[in-house]
Every structure is written in structure tokens, then in C-alpha cells.
Design a protein around this motif. Structure first.
Motif, PDB file in Angstrom:
ATOM      1  N   CYS A 280       0.839  -1.193   0.000  1.00  0.00           N
ATOM      2  CA  CYS A 280       0.000   0.000   0.000  1.00  0.00           C
ATOM      3  C   CYS A 280       0.876   1.245   0.000  1.00  0.00           C
ATOM      4  CB  CYS A 280      -0.918  -0.012   1.222  1.00  0.00           C
ATOM      5  SG  CYS A 280      -1.974   1.445   1.335  1.00  0.00           S
ATOM      6  N   PRO A 281       0.580   2.282  -0.807  1.00  0.00           N
ATOM      7  CA  PRO A 281       1.388   3.497  -0.836  1.00  0.00           C
ATOM      8  C   PRO A 281       1.401   4.255   0.482  1.00  0.00           C
ATOM      9  CG  PRO A 281      -0.025   3.354  -2.780  1.00  0.00           C
ATOM     10  CD  PRO A 281      -0.457   2.289  -1.841  1.00  0.00           C
ATOM     11  N   ILE A 282       0.435   4.053   1.361  1.00  0.00           N
ATOM     12  CA  ILE A 282       0.389   4.792   2.624  1.00  0.00           C
ATOM     13  C   ILE A 282       0.924   3.947   3.778  1.00  0.00           C
ATOM     14  CG2 ILE A 282      -1.575   6.175   1.876  1.00  0.00           C
ATOM     15  CD1 ILE A 282      -3.348   4.389   3.640  1.00  0.00           C
ATOM     16  N   ARG A 283       1.732   2.955   3.472  1.00  0.00           N
ATOM     17  CA  ARG A 283       2.211   2.049   4.522  1.00  0.00           C
ATOM     18  C   ARG A 283       3.022   2.789   5.571  1.00  0.00           C
ATOM     19  NH1 ARG A 283       6.357  -1.697   5.879  1.00  0.00           N
ATOM     20  NH2 ARG A 283       7.789  -0.825   4.372  1.00  0.00           N
ATOM     21  N   LYS A 284       3.839   3.789   5.164  1.00  0.00           N
ATOM     22  CA  LYS A 284       4.673   4.505   6.117  1.00  0.00           C
ATOM     23  C   LYS A 284       3.830   5.320   7.099  1.00  0.00           C
ATOM     24  CE  LYS A 284       8.697   4.766   3.061  1.00  0.00           C
ATOM     25  NZ  LYS A 284       9.661   5.670   2.388  1.00  0.00           N
ATOM     26  N   GLU A 285       2.693   5.806   6.649  1.00  0.00           N
ATOM     27  CA  GLU A 285       1.837   6.588   7.521  1.00  0.00           C
ATOM     28  C   GLU A 285       1.182   5.710   8.590  1.00  0.00           C
ATOM     29  OE1 GLU A 285      -0.921   8.687   5.148  1.00  0.00           O
ATOM     30  OE2 GLU A 285       0.591   9.580   3.836  1.00  0.00           O
ATOM     31  N   THR A 286       0.998   4.446   8.314  1.00  0.00           N
ATOM     32  CA  THR A 286       0.348   3.545   9.258  1.00  0.00           C
ATOM     33  C   THR A 286       1.351   2.631   9.962  1.00  0.00           C
ATOM     34  OG1 THR A 286      -0.026   1.959   7.476  1.00  0.00           O
ATOM     35  CG2 THR A 286      -1.778   3.545   7.908  1.00  0.00           C
ATOM     36  N   GLU A 287       2.650   2.958   9.848  1.00  0.00           N
ATOM     37  CA  GLU A 287       3.670   2.095  10.436  1.00  0.00           C
ATOM     38  C   GLU A 287       3.599   2.094  11.961  1.00  0.00           C
ATOM     39  OE1 GLU A 287       6.429  -0.728   9.632  1.00  0.00           O
ATOM     40  OE2 GLU A 287       5.531   0.565   8.121  1.00  0.00           O
ATOM     41  N   HIS A 288       3.037   3.208  12.539  1.00  0.00           N
ATOM     42  CA  HIS A 288       2.954   3.269  13.992  1.00  0.00           C
ATOM     43  C   HIS A 288       1.975   2.239  14.552  1.00  0.00           C
ATOM     44  CE1 HIS A 288      -0.329   5.766  12.486  1.00  0.00           C
ATOM     45  NE2 HIS A 288      -0.957   5.468  13.607  1.00  0.00           N
TER      46      HIS A 288
ATOM     47  N   ALA B 208      -7.177   5.038  -6.116  1.00  0.00           N
ATOM     48  CA  ALA B 208      -5.732   4.952  -6.356  1.00  0.00           C
ATOM     49  C   ALA B 208      -5.081   3.922  -5.438  1.00  0.00           C
ATOM     50  CB  ALA B 208      -5.094   6.325  -6.165  1.00  0.00           C
ATOM     51  N   LEU B 209      -5.537   3.837  -4.193  1.00  0.00           N
ATOM     52  CA  LEU B 209      -4.980   2.864  -3.254  1.00  0.00           C
ATOM     53  C   LEU B 209      -5.432   1.448  -3.591  1.00  0.00           C
ATOM     54  CD1 LEU B 209      -5.458   4.804   0.108  1.00  0.00           C
ATOM     55  CD2 LEU B 209      -3.424   4.701  -1.328  1.00  0.00           C
ATOM     56  N   LEU B 210      -6.622   1.317  -4.139  1.00  0.00           N
ATOM     57  CA  LEU B 210      -7.160  -0.014  -4.438  1.00  0.00           C
ATOM     58  C   LEU B 210      -6.502  -0.653  -5.649  1.00  0.00           C
ATOM     59  CD1 LEU B 210     -10.948   0.692  -3.832  1.00  0.00           C
ATOM     60  CD2 LEU B 210      -9.469  -0.758  -2.456  1.00  0.00           C
ATOM     61  N   LEU B 211      -5.746   0.123  -6.423  1.00  0.00           N
ATOM     62  CA  LEU B 211      -5.086  -0.451  -7.598  1.00  0.00           C
ATOM     63  C   LEU B 211      -4.024  -1.480  -7.215  1.00  0.00           C
ATOM     64  CD1 LEU B 211      -4.693   2.615  -9.987  1.00  0.00           C
ATOM     65  CD2 LEU B 211      -6.178   0.634 -10.278  1.00  0.00           C
ATOM     66  N   GLN B 212      -3.430  -1.355  -6.017  1.00  0.00           N
ATOM     67  CA  GLN B 212      -2.395  -2.304  -5.601  1.00  0.00           C
ATOM     68  C   GLN B 212      -2.967  -3.702  -5.346  1.00  0.00           C
ATOM     69  OE1 GLN B 212       0.831  -2.057  -5.672  1.00  0.00           O
ATOM     70  NE2 GLN B 212       0.722   0.053  -6.420  1.00  0.00           N
TER      71      GLN B 212
END
Length: 528
Positions: A23-31, A257-261
Motif C-alpha cells: 500500500c502506498p500509505i504504509r509509512k503513515e500507518t507504520e505506527h 488509487a490505493l485499491l489499484l495495488q
């Protein structure tokens, strides 16, 4: 007989983490990387990732204790049906290396090895082929071999990786296992513990007659299967004839855009499915499942389905991903999505494209591929093709259809032709082409440019040929009489009597003009 049992102890969690890692937002949810799967019936942890282990969480721990140890904890309910569906997906991939596959839901699979060693020469090559198939799924797996299915299952579920064909080595590993690892009832385990039996080695030293007095019949049958004295009745996996797979998402996703992965991963699975069967598809159905919490708070539909079509049959994931991206650009989600499903119902045989050697390269895209891109970008009603109509009147001799429907209609008609008619010898083809050319010469001329509506003739002309009378057929007039209430049908089937001429105007243009029953003249088109 030799069996290989593969245990996936964290199958549900591994599937969720794969979608999260891409997911492109993985770093934002790493916490919130401490993830646990909790069994609601037992209220205990059944699966957890390494971030949760670093914070002191363990399997079997209660949810209250886990929440006190980890301040940022992602809790997901255990879903046996989801794991079983994922197991079916893995069995479908493994079917390419072994035909003897037995499923042990929700997270185990057994493969018969002895009949495949002739093909793979040795066990290491066979296991390497399996690992290469499972690598894209990024799963935690335990491999264990044994002479019976139940022995291999006990070893793998105990976390022992044993890849060997030596009976002595397998027997030693099984004897070291504690009784708690056996798949027998708690009452049977308690009966064995009361007489001091703690390991399988001690169990095998007991007399069968004494065991039969202490254990029930199902436990005795299990021990016989474990020792290889009787065989377990297995139902072997049979592949499905329809591709239909889904992917659970670790977090709810709000944008396309996130669902494309996750869609890309499903398309790669579809590509492998089609390649293995030498098939193509012309349409892919993608379904988005909304979060259950959002469903309970609103009256919105639980899911949303979209059909992505192509004018040419394809199998490549990269091509279908382009169409998906264009199709989903203008789609807005009404709620967060927690699961994506991909299915294909109709297939075509991949017979290969036939190209002319001397025409050279005409571009990277064919006409059908370009039309598919345009239709998914602009919409079906924006990309049209011309189709001949079954009518001799000029206005109804042709009409527009969506290009994809027109292409699929033509492909269906071609597929219905018998092979003898499609094949034929060269002499027959030559004769058919001559007949077609002769018939074309006998057809009356028609203009290249037709006006949308005939216009009154307001200039002088010189008639070159004609007249050619076009008149409504008697059966069409009968239909019009029976549909007087239908205005559109009455307009289409009104009495039609025209005398057409080919003429030249003052500018030297060749025109197609006609004279109606009232002796009024109109221009209907121009010749090139």
C-alpha cells in the motif's frame, strides 16, 4: 507412500500484511504495525506479527492483556472462511506441480510426494518448485514429510521443518513429540496423562489392547492412521473452471488509487491462471466490499461491482491494469472498502495472432486495444462503430453501436461458423472471392458522405444516372398499421417512395439526390 504436509500457521495475517506492505500509505500507518488476529469464541490471540512479538505479545494471550502491553494495537477478528478461501487459492497454484492435493482447512494442505519424484528426480527439486509458486504470497509455511498424512500433519503443526525421505529420521522426529500435539480429544489426552504417557514414543510402547480400554474408537482410528496401519480417507482437490478470487485489506481504503495495488495482485493471479490453461478473456468483473461498520450506519449497498471490457481478448495483467486505471479514474466510492474481489466468467482459447510478414510494424496498439482504452476512459457511449442494418432504405441501412459490443458480436458470429466453412481449400476461397467481387460490381452506387437529414435541393444539377426507386416494402407498411400508437415505429415505417439520381452540381461535385412522391427534390449525400 510419502506425503508432504504444508502448514500455514498465520495464513489470514500473512494475506493481510501483503496488501498492507504494497500500500502506498504504509509509512503513515507504520505506527500501528502491532497486528493480532483474535478468536472471538476464546477471546485469545491466534495469530500475530513480529512487531507484536517484540512488545511481549504471545499466542493464546487474552485480548485484555495484549491491550495493556501494546499501546498501538490493531485487532482483527479471526475468519476461518477467509482462511479456507485463501487455502483454495494456494491449492490452485500448487496444482501445477502436483495433482494429488488434499486440503486440511483452514490452514493446511497435503501433497503426495512418491508419485512425483519420478518427474522431479528428488525431494529438494520438488520442494523448490513449490516454494517458487508460494513466494509471491509471502507466507510463513512449515514443511514436513512423513509416510502417512497424519504423521506429516503432526510434524508440520508442531512447527518442525522436516524434508527427508529416510524413514528412520522421520520416526525419530515423531517419537519426540508430546501427546499434546496429537489431534485427539481432551478426554483421551487426559486418560494417557493419568498413566504417565507424555510422548508419542511412550504411546507406541503400550499394548493396543490396553489402549483400546482407555481410548474411544475415534482416537484409536486416529492412532492407527498416525502409525500408517490404516489410511485416512481423503478428498483430493479439483480445480475450478471459473476464476474468482478476493483479497482482504488490512485497513479500510477510501480512494481508487490505493485499491489499484490489491487489484494488481489479483490480476497477476488471473494472468497465471489464464497462461496455465492457454486462455484469454474479454471482460473482468471487479467488486468492492464496503466496511461492515459503515453498512450498519447507513442504508448503502454492501458492495459495488464494475465490469471492465476489452475489444480484444487478452491475458496480460499489465494490459488489464491499464484498463482498470482508466475505468476507475472517474468512480467515487460511497464508503471505505475492506475487501476486493475479481472474477471472470467467460473465456476464449488462445489461438495466437496471425500477422502479415510484409506489412511491417503498424504501432504498439491494435485498433481493438486502442478502442478498449478509449472506451474505459471516455465511456461506452463515446466510442462507436458502424454496423450494417437489415434494411434497403438509406436512413436505416447502417447504425451506430458501442465498439466493444460490435466487436464481440462479430467474434461471436465468426465462432459460430463451422470449421469446414472457415477452412476450405484454396480453390474454393478463390471462387468465393470472385463471387464476392462480382456481387459488389452489381450493387448500386452509394455516396461516401451521407447527410444526417436530407436537405432541400436549392441549386441546379446535371443528372448523370438514374432513377433508382427505393420504396417501403408491403410488410413494413403492415407493421406500421398495427403500431399506430407507437409514434417512433410509425415514423420509421412511414410510406417511403423515392427516386434517386446521381448528379453533378455547379462545383463539379457528384451528389446523390432524390425526388419524392410530391415532386420535391432533396440532396442526401456526396460521392468521394
Amino acid at each position: 507412500m510419502l506425503w508432504l504436509y504444508i502448514n500455514f500457521p498465520s495464513l489470514q495475517l500473512d494475506g493481510l500484511q501483503v496488501s498492507h506492505n504494497q500500500c502506498p500509505i504504509r509509512k503513515e500507518t507504520e505506527h500501528a504495525a502491532a497486528i493480532v488476529i483474535v478468536d472471538g469464541k476464546k477471546n485469545s490471540i491466534v495469530q500475530l506479527n513480529h512487531h507484536a512479538q517484540e512488545q511481549g505479545l504471545k499466542l493464546g494471550m487474552g485480548l485484555a492483556m495484549a491491550a495493556s502491553l501494546a499501546d498501538k494495537l490493531c485487532v482483527i477478528p479471526y475468519d476461518a472462511e477467509h482462511e479456507t478461501a485463501h487455502l483454495m487459492t494456494l491449492a490452485e497454484q500448487l496444482y501445477s506441480v502436483s495433482a494429488s492435493i488434499a486440503l486440511f482447512p483452514p490452514h493446511g494442505v497435503a501433497l503426495r510426494v512418491d508419485d512425483m519424484l519420478r518427474l522431479y528426480k528428488n525431494l529438494s527439486h520438488f520442494v523448490a518448485s513449490i516454494r517458487s509458486l508460494l513466494a509471491p504470497f509471502e507466507l510463513n509455511a512449515v514443511f514436513a514429510c512423513a509416510n502417512s498424512v497424519m504423521s506429516a500433519q503432526v510434524l508440520a503443526c508442531a512447527g518442525i521443518n522436516l524434508l527427508s525421505t529416510a524413514p528412520e529420521k522421520i520416526s525419530v522426529a515423531i517419537k519426540k513429540l508430546p501427546i499434546a500435539r496429537l489431534f485427539i480429544s481432551r478426554k483421551a489426552k487426559a486418560s494417557l496423562a493419568r498413566i504417565g504417557v507424555k510422548t508419542i514414543a511412550q504411546l507406541q510402547q503400550l499394548n493396543q489392547a490396553d489402549l483400546a480400554k482407555r481410548l474411544d474408537q475415534s482416537s484409536m482410528n486416529y492412532l492407527a492412521q498416525l502409525n500408517g496401519k490404516s489410511s485416512k480417507s481423503l478428498v483430493f482437490y479439483q480445480p475450478k473452471h471459473v476464476f474468482e478470487h478476493s483479497m482482504e485489506l488490512l485497513f479500510d481504503m477510501h480512494t481508487m488509487a490505493l485499491l489499484l495495488q490489491p487489484i494488481k495482485r489479483l490480476l497477476l493471479m488471473l494472468e497465471r491462471y489464464l497462461q496455465a490453461r492457454n486462455l484469454l478473456c474479454i471482460a473482468v468483473n471487479v467488486t468492492f466490499f464496503y466496511s461492515q461498520q459503515i453498512q450498519s450506519e447507513s442504508t448503502q449497498a454492501a458492495q459495488q461491482s464494475l465490469l471492465v471490457s476489452s475489444a480484444s481478448a487478452e491475458y496480460q495483467a499489465q494490459y488489464w491494469l491499464k484498463l482498470m486505471h482508466l475505468k476507475l479514474e472517474h468512480i467515487k466510492l460511497s464508503a471505505p472498502v475492506n475487501r476486493v474481489s475479481l472474477s471472470v466468467k467467460q473465456y476464449q482459447a488462445n489461438t495466437g495472432a496471425i500477422d502479415d510478414l510484409f506489412h511491417g510494424r503498424k504501432g504498439q496498439l491494435s485498433i481493438a486495444q486502442l478502442a478498449s482504452l478509449l472506451e474505459n476512459k471516455l465511456g461506452e457511449e463515446k466510442v462507436l462503430g458502424l454496423q450494417l442494418g437489415n434494411d434497403h432504405r438509406a436512413e436505416f441501412a447502417s447504425h451506430y453501436l458501442p465498439f466493444l459490443k460490435l466487436t464481440h458480436l462479430e467474434q461471436g458470429l465468426n465462432n459460430r461458423q463451422p470449421r469446414q466453412q472457415q477452412g476450405g481449400n484454396s480453390q474454393q476461397k478463390c471462387a468465393d472471392s470472385k463471387d464476392q467481387s462480382r456481387a459488389c460490381r452489381q450493387l448500386p452506387l452509394r455516396p461516401s458522405l451521407m447527410l444526417a437529414q436530407p436537405e432541400p435541393l436549392l441549386f441546379s444539377i446535371d443528372v448523370l444516372s438514374g432513377p433508382e426507386r427505393i420504396e417501403t416494402a408491403w410488410w413494413q407498411l403492415a407493421v406500421a398499421d398495427s403500431r399506430n400508437s407507437d409514434l417512433a415505429a410509425a415514423q420509421q415505417t412511414e410510406h417511403y417512395l423515392r427516386d434517386y439520381f446521381i448528379a453533378k452540381n455547379e462545383q463539379g461535385q457528384c451528389c446523390w439526390v432524390y425526388r419524392d412522391r410530391n415532386q420535391h427534390w432533396y440532396i442526401h449525400g456526396y460521392f468521394s
